[in-house]
Structure formats: structure tokens, C-alpha cells
Scaffold this active site. Structure first.
Site, PDB file in Angstrom:
ATOM      1  N   GLY A  90       0.873  -1.179   0.000  1.00  0.00           N
ATOM      2  CA  GLY A  90       0.000   0.000   0.000  1.00  0.00           C
ATOM      3  C   GLY A  90       0.902   1.218   0.000  1.00  0.00           C
ATOM      4  O   GLY A  90       1.555   1.502   0.995  1.00  0.00           O
ATOM      5  N   GLN A 102       7.146  -3.595   0.259  1.00  0.00           N
ATOM      6  CA  GLN A 102       7.535  -4.118   1.582  1.00  0.00           C
ATOM      7  C   GLN A 102       8.870  -3.492   2.018  1.00  0.00           C
ATOM      8  O   GLN A 102       9.129  -2.353   1.678  1.00  0.00           O
ATOM      9  CB  GLN A 102       7.605  -5.655   1.562  1.00  0.00           C
ATOM     10  CG  GLN A 102       6.240  -6.333   1.502  1.00  0.00           C
ATOM     11  CD  GLN A 102       5.632  -6.361   0.120  1.00  0.00           C
ATOM     12  OE1 GLN A 102       6.242  -6.803  -0.831  1.00  0.00           O
ATOM     13  NE2 GLN A 102       4.408  -5.899  -0.013  1.00  0.00           N
TER      14      GLN A 102
HETATM   15  P1  GDP Z   1       5.116   2.812   1.609  1.00  0.00           P
HETATM   16  O1  GDP Z   1       4.341   1.558   1.702  1.00  0.00           O
HETATM   17  O2  GDP Z   1       6.562   2.632   1.925  1.00  0.00           O
HETATM   18  O3  GDP Z   1       4.917   3.516   0.297  1.00  0.00           O
HETATM   19  O4  GDP Z   1       4.560   3.778   2.741  1.00  0.00           O
HETATM   20  P2  GDP Z   1       3.007   4.070   3.039  1.00  0.00           P
HETATM   21  O5  GDP Z   1       2.492   4.907   1.945  1.00  0.00           O
HETATM   22  O6  GDP Z   1       2.295   2.798   3.348  1.00  0.00           O
HETATM   23  O7  GDP Z   1       3.120   4.849   4.411  1.00  0.00           O
HETATM   24  C1  GDP Z   1       3.741   6.072   4.507  1.00  0.00           C
HETATM   25  C2  GDP Z   1       2.714   7.126   4.958  1.00  0.00           C
HETATM   26  O8  GDP Z   1       3.384   8.271   5.401  1.00  0.00           O
HETATM   27  C3  GDP Z   1       1.808   7.600   3.815  1.00  0.00           C
HETATM   28  O9  GDP Z   1       0.553   7.907   4.353  1.00  0.00           O
HETATM   29  C4  GDP Z   1       2.500   8.865   3.319  1.00  0.00           C
HETATM   30  O10 GDP Z   1       1.591   9.784   2.732  1.00  0.00           O
HETATM   31  C5  GDP Z   1       3.071   9.400   4.601  1.00  0.00           C
HETATM   32  N1  GDP Z   1       4.334  10.146   4.461  1.00  0.00           N
HETATM   33  C6  GDP Z   1       5.356   9.932   3.605  1.00  0.00           C
HETATM   34  N2  GDP Z   1       6.379  10.768   3.882  1.00  0.00           N
HETATM   35  C7  GDP Z   1       5.984  11.520   4.930  1.00  0.00           C
HETATM   36  C8  GDP Z   1       6.620  12.546   5.715  1.00  0.00           C
HETATM   37  O11 GDP Z   1       7.766  12.917   5.491  1.00  0.00           O
HETATM   38  N3  GDP Z   1       5.896  13.066   6.742  1.00  0.00           N
HETATM   39  C9  GDP Z   1       4.642  12.661   7.038  1.00  0.00           C
HETATM   40  N4  GDP Z   1       4.024  13.229   8.078  1.00  0.00           N
HETATM   41  N5  GDP Z   1       4.015  11.713   6.333  1.00  0.00           N
HETATM   42  C10 GDP Z   1       4.681  11.128   5.305  1.00  0.00           C
HETATM   43  P1  IMO Z   2       4.393  -1.803   1.688  1.00  0.00           P
HETATM   44  O1  IMO Z   2       4.836  -2.044   0.268  1.00  0.00           O
HETATM   45  C1  IMO Z   2       3.961  -3.341   5.749  1.00  0.00           C
HETATM   46  C2  IMO Z   2       3.529  -7.692   6.148  1.00  0.00           C
HETATM   47  C3  IMO Z   2       2.212  -8.226   6.684  1.00  0.00           C
HETATM   48  C4  IMO Z   2       2.704  -9.484   7.378  1.00  0.00           C
HETATM   49  C5  IMO Z   2       3.817  -9.969   6.477  1.00  0.00           C
HETATM   50  C6  IMO Z   2       3.404 -11.070   5.493  1.00  0.00           C
HETATM   51  O2  IMO Z   2       3.177  -0.968   1.796  1.00  0.00           O
HETATM   52  O3  IMO Z   2       5.526  -1.375   2.534  1.00  0.00           O
HETATM   53  P2  IMO Z   2       1.926 -11.038   3.276  1.00  0.00           P
HETATM   54  O4  IMO Z   2       0.506 -10.640   3.055  1.00  0.00           O
HETATM   55  O5  IMO Z   2       2.897 -10.260   2.478  1.00  0.00           O
HETATM   56  O6  IMO Z   2       2.155 -12.514   3.134  1.00  0.00           O
HETATM   57  O7  IMO Z   2       2.198 -10.695   4.848  1.00  0.00           O
HETATM   58  O8  IMO Z   2       4.253  -8.850   5.754  1.00  0.00           O
HETATM   59  N1  IMO Z   2       3.436  -6.800   4.975  1.00  0.00           N
HETATM   60  C7  IMO Z   2       3.603  -5.480   5.014  1.00  0.00           C
HETATM   61  N2  IMO Z   2       3.804  -4.648   6.053  1.00  0.00           N
HETATM   62  N3  IMO Z   2       3.949  -2.858   4.486  1.00  0.00           N
HETATM   63  C8  IMO Z   2       3.775  -3.679   3.430  1.00  0.00           C
HETATM   64  O9  IMO Z   2       3.894  -3.264   2.162  1.00  0.00           O
HETATM   65  C9  IMO Z   2       3.553  -5.048   3.671  1.00  0.00           C
HETATM   66  N4  IMO Z   2       3.326  -6.119   2.877  1.00  0.00           N
HETATM   67  C10 IMO Z   2       3.274  -7.179   3.679  1.00  0.00           C
HETATM   68  O10 IMO Z   2       1.615  -7.306   7.556  1.00  0.00           O
HETATM   69  O11 IMO Z   2       3.283  -9.144   8.608  1.00  0.00           O
HETATM   70 MG    MG Z   3       2.668   0.803   2.710  1.00  0.00          MG
END
Ligand code: GDP
Ligand code: IMO
Ligand code: MG
Length: 442
Positions: free
Chosen positions: A40, A224
């Protein structure tokens, strides 16, 4: 050549989506190399906020080719839903989007097997996202997987599905007392998906290598994080793919000689979703503060993310196994207002001090983190775009992170929006503006 891999250094959700979206401006191609709709990636721009699960985080730039590589496992239903959602928001998905013919397909039985296996594990469950990721990669490795290319050959797809269902239905019915799947129903459903997706399916390794030959800039988007990597993560509490940088080669069909940089995305504190050891976890007011200020709730499952102090052992390990050439530190602003900050530099277990990441899950579960304390800062850093403007305590904190990783910091993120960023050095430097004509950015 300016081809860059972007990986997560912790347990996912480091902010890879924001960083990839930011860098995609300088890229011609963005390719996802592993994982599936368990990911995500949230991208916030001036107009809107998008969560990408399968579609690469470069799709918001017109003219940037976005590819789902062979290392990704594709849930066609989830992909179509995501494409529909994006198209409804006015995002163009056409000739700018390709899916590898070698990418494996998630089928309904993969999700059913995962759910049943997780339930039967009880307290030892992995806490997966329930997207069928593990069983699909398992089928790939046991050589009974079905690939995107197979969906374009109905007779072949039918034969494979029929063969698989004979065994899988017995397995589901006898072991888990669940109802099996009907061949005709699954076949028709997936033929419908194939009709919708067929024009995007291609030999994407050939496309990528041709693009590189022509001097195009490729950005490899990891999902991940390194500690969810099936080899280098906190096994068995990991995902089932190669989330570390090596996966960029096997997951796209681009050789290591064609990739020259690896950027590690690192959150200024630590989070984890699902089960598994987390030495610096703070299930108290500190964790609650990070969770609230950082809005730490899963973008895929909505689960609250576990939060804790920054873990330098994780970062050093990530720097090594990925060969990081630089860092992007995210969510610095979330730390604003903390009186004191802690950084873990080692783990202590049974009288032994571990400076390097142990592979033993029991050590990770039982160890005591060794912390050093650094002063926090009162000033608000949200939206700061110049390094100079950061408070001295924040500079010191960042310098310590850089020192632990032994690699330079190219980007510091101070908010979720594109412009809430300090670009110390652009990692695709020569390609900062790939064409004189500025792109239209959504
Ligand atoms: P990803 O899976 O590594 O792409 O990370 P996610 O999108 O799941 O989670 C990161 C969250 O932090 C998202 O809601 C971003 O919009 C938010 N985010 C990213 N960079 C920053 C930052 O520098 N500050 C804050 N407050 N939020 C951030
Ligand atoms: P992004 O790309 C955080 C975690 C799950 C679980 C483990 C195995 O957004 O960083 P799975 O469904 O992959 O077999 O689950 O990995 N997990 C993540 N945790 N961010 C993710 O993706 C994840 N994708 C899987 O919560 O612990
Ligand atoms: Mg994520």
C-alpha cells in the site's frame, strides 16, 4: 546510465510511494519488481491522494511507462479495481502501462489456503495481509503456478487450472474442511479478467532492456521492506518475495550491470504491521504518539501499525544487504516536539552484544535494545524544504542515522506532499529534468 532501485529498509511503510512518485519525475520508466496487492503506497500530490497496491507509483506522470515486473504476483481482480479507481480520478492508463507475461497470477484458492493456514497457526500466525501472496509464490516455486501469459491461452490456462484444482480441492476439503473451487466458475471469471488486461501483457524484460539501451532512466520500485524480505527479513515473519535490492534483477529481467544506484527509504522511527519480533517497539505513550502524529494505520488492511524507536541495527543490515548508495529519510516531522529521541545501536541477549542483525528469531524476540539518547527539537519541521532551515538537533539526529548506515542522505521528507521535501542531492542527478519540456503533473 542512471537506473535506480528504491527499497524499504525497515518492515515496510517507510514512505517508498512518496519517494518513488517524487523521483518518477526524472524517470522514463518505473517498474515494480516484487510483492503484490499486499503493498500500500500512498502518494499525495497537490490535487489528490492515491493509494497504489499494484500499479507503480509513477503512473501520475504522463508519459512515464509503468511496468509490473515478472517478480510481482498479480491479483487480476484487484488490479482491475485499482485501475478503475485511478481512471475514475482521471489518471491515464493505456499505452503507459504494461504487465509482465511471466508475472504469476493470484487465484481464489491462494487466498483460501492462506486464510485457513493463518487460522490454524493460532498465536503463531504471521499476520499476513490475506491477499494470497505466500501461496502464490509457493506455487511459483513448486512449478504449478499460472502466469499472466497463460491467461492469454485459454486452453493452456484451463488445463493448468484443472490439474491444480484436483489437488487443491482435496487439500482444502480434507485438511481444512472447506469447500473446493469449481473449475468452470474460476475459468470464466479469469477469462473475463484476461479480456480486460490482455493488451497490457508483454515481455517486459525486453521492453526494459531496450529502454536502457536507448539511454532511458529506469526506476525500480520496491514494495515491503528489507526486513520482510524472505531471505534477509525476520523469518518466518516476512513476506514471500525478495524485497531487498537483489529482487530488482530477478523481478524484472534486467541484469545487475544495468543498475547503478540503490536508495534505501528509512522512516525516522520504526513501524511494523503484523506479527513478529520488533526489538524497539514502544507499546506505550511514545508509540502512541508516533502512531497518532504519523497516522500509522495500514494502507492495505487498515490495521494499526506497531511503533517504536529508530533501530540502527536494522538500518546497518539493510545498508549491507542492499548495497545502499544513499538514503531517503522520511517522516522527520513526526518527531517534532519530542524532548528526547532514542536510537538503538545494538541488541543485548544472554550476555552477548549484537551489533549486526542476528538471524535467530529467539534472539530477536528476547533481546534488550541498547539505546543512545539524542536531544529532540521543539520547532515544527513540517514542510521544510532546505537542510539549512532544520533545527540543529534534527541535523544531529539525521547525521547519526547517516553515520550508522555509512552512506549519504540524498532526501529528507518533512511531510506527505511532494513539495514537503529536502532534496540534498538528486539520486538521478543528470536526469533531474529528462526533457526541456516540463511534464504535466497530476
Ligand atoms: P510505503 O508503503 O513505503 O509507500 O509507505 P506508506 O504509503 O504505506 O506509508 C507512509 C505514509 O506516510 C503515507 O501515508 C504517506 O503519505 C506518509 N508520508 C510519507 N512521507 C511523509 C513525511 O515525510 N511526513 C509525514 N508526516 N508523512 C509522510
Ligand atoms: P508496503 O509495500 C507493511 C507484512 C504483513 C505481514 C507480512 C506477510 O506498503 O511497505 P503477506 O501478506 O505479504 O504474506 O504478509 O508482511 N506486509 C507489510 N507490512 N507494508 C507492506 O507493504 C507489507 N506487505 C506485507 O503485515 O506481517
Ligand atoms: Mg505501505
Amino acid at each position: 546510465m542512471s537506473n535506480l532501485v528504491v527499497v524499504g529498509t525497515q518492515w515496510g511503510d517507510e514512505g517508498k510511494g512518496k519517494i518513488v512518485d517524487l523521483l518518477a519525475r526524472a524517470a522514463d520508466v518505473v517498474v515494480r519488481f516484487q510483492g503484490g496487492s499486499n503493498a500500500g503506497h500512498t502518494v499525495v500530490n497537490d490535487r489528490d491522494s492515491h493509494v497504489f497496491h499494484l500499479v507503480p507509483s509513477g503512473i501520475l506522470y504522463r508519459g512515464t511507462l509503468c511496468i509490473i515486473g515478472n517478480g510481482v504476483v498479480v491479483d487480476p481482480g484487484a488490479l482491475i479495481e485499482e485501475m478503475d479507481r485511478l481512471q475514475a480520478k482521471g489518471v491515464k492508463i493505456g499505452k503507459n502501462f504494461l504487465i509482465s507475461d511471466r508475472a504469476h497470477v493470484i487465484l481464489p484458492y491462494h487466498k483460501a489456503i492462506e486464510k485457513a493456514a493463518e487460522q490454524s497457526k493460532g498465536s503463531r500466525r504471521i499476520g499476513t495481509t490475506g491477499r494470497g501472496i505466500g501461496p502464490t509464490y509457493a506455487d511459483k516455486m513448486t512449478r504449478i503456478g499460472i502466469r499472466m501469459g497463460d491467461l492469454l491461452n485459454p486452453a493452456l490456462f484451463r488445463r493448468k487450472l484443472e490439474e491444480n484444482l484436483i489437488e487443491i480441492n482435496v487439500f482444502l476439503e480434507r485438511l481444512y474442511q472447506l469447500q473446493g473451487f469449481q473449475l468452470e466458475k474460476v475459468f470464466q471469471q479469469y477469462m473475463g479478467y484476461a479480456e480486460r488486461l490482455k493488451d497490457y501483457v508483454a515481455d517486459t524484460s525486453a521492453v526494459l532492456n531496450k529502454a536502457i539501451e536507448r539511454g532511458r532512466k529506469v526506476l525500480f520500485e520496491g514494495a515491503q521492506g528489507t526486513h520482510l524480505d524472505v531471505d534477509f527479513g525476520t523469518y518466518p515473519y516476512v513476506t514471500s518475495s525478495s524485497a531487498a535490492a537483489g529482487g530488482a534483477c530477478t523481478g524484472t529481467g534486467v541484469g545487475p550491470t544495468k543498475i547503478n544506484k540503490v536508495m534505501g527509504v528509512v522512516k525516522a522511527y520504526t513501524t511494523r504491521v503484523g506479527s513478529g519480533p520488533f526489538p524497539t517497539e514502544m507499546p506505550d505513550a511514545v508509540g502512541a504518539r508516533f502512531q497518532e502524529r504519523g497516522k500509522e494505520f495500514g494502507a492495505t488492511t487498515g490495521r494499526p501499525r506497531r511503533c517504536g524507536w529508530f533501530d540502527g541495527v536494522l538500518l546497518r543490515h539493510a545498508a549491507r544487504v542492499n548495497g545502499l548508495s544513499s538514503l531517503a529519510v522520511t517522516k522527520l516531522d513526526v518527531l517534532d516536539g519530542c524532548q528526547e529521541l532514542k536510537i538503538c545501536t545494538g541488541y543485548r541477549h544472554a550476555g552477548k552484544l549484537y551489533r549486526d542483525m542476528p538471524s535467530d528469531i529467539q534472539v530477536l524476540e528476547e533481546c534488550e535494545p541498547v539505546y543512545e539518547a539524542l536531544p529532540g527539537w521543539k520547532m515544527e519541521t513540517t514542510g521544510i524544504t532546505s537542510y539549512k532551515a532544520l533545527p540543529p538537533q534534527a541535523k544531529r539526529y539525521l547525521a547519526r542515522i547517516e553515520e550508522l548506515a555509512a552512506c549519504p542522505m540524498d532526501i529528507i521528507s518533512t511531510g506527505s506532499k511532494r513539495n514537503q521535501t529536502i532534496v540534498v542531492r538528486h539520486p538521478m542527478a543528470s536526469a533531474h529534468r529528462k526533457s526541456a519540456r516540463p511534464r504535466r503533473v497530476r
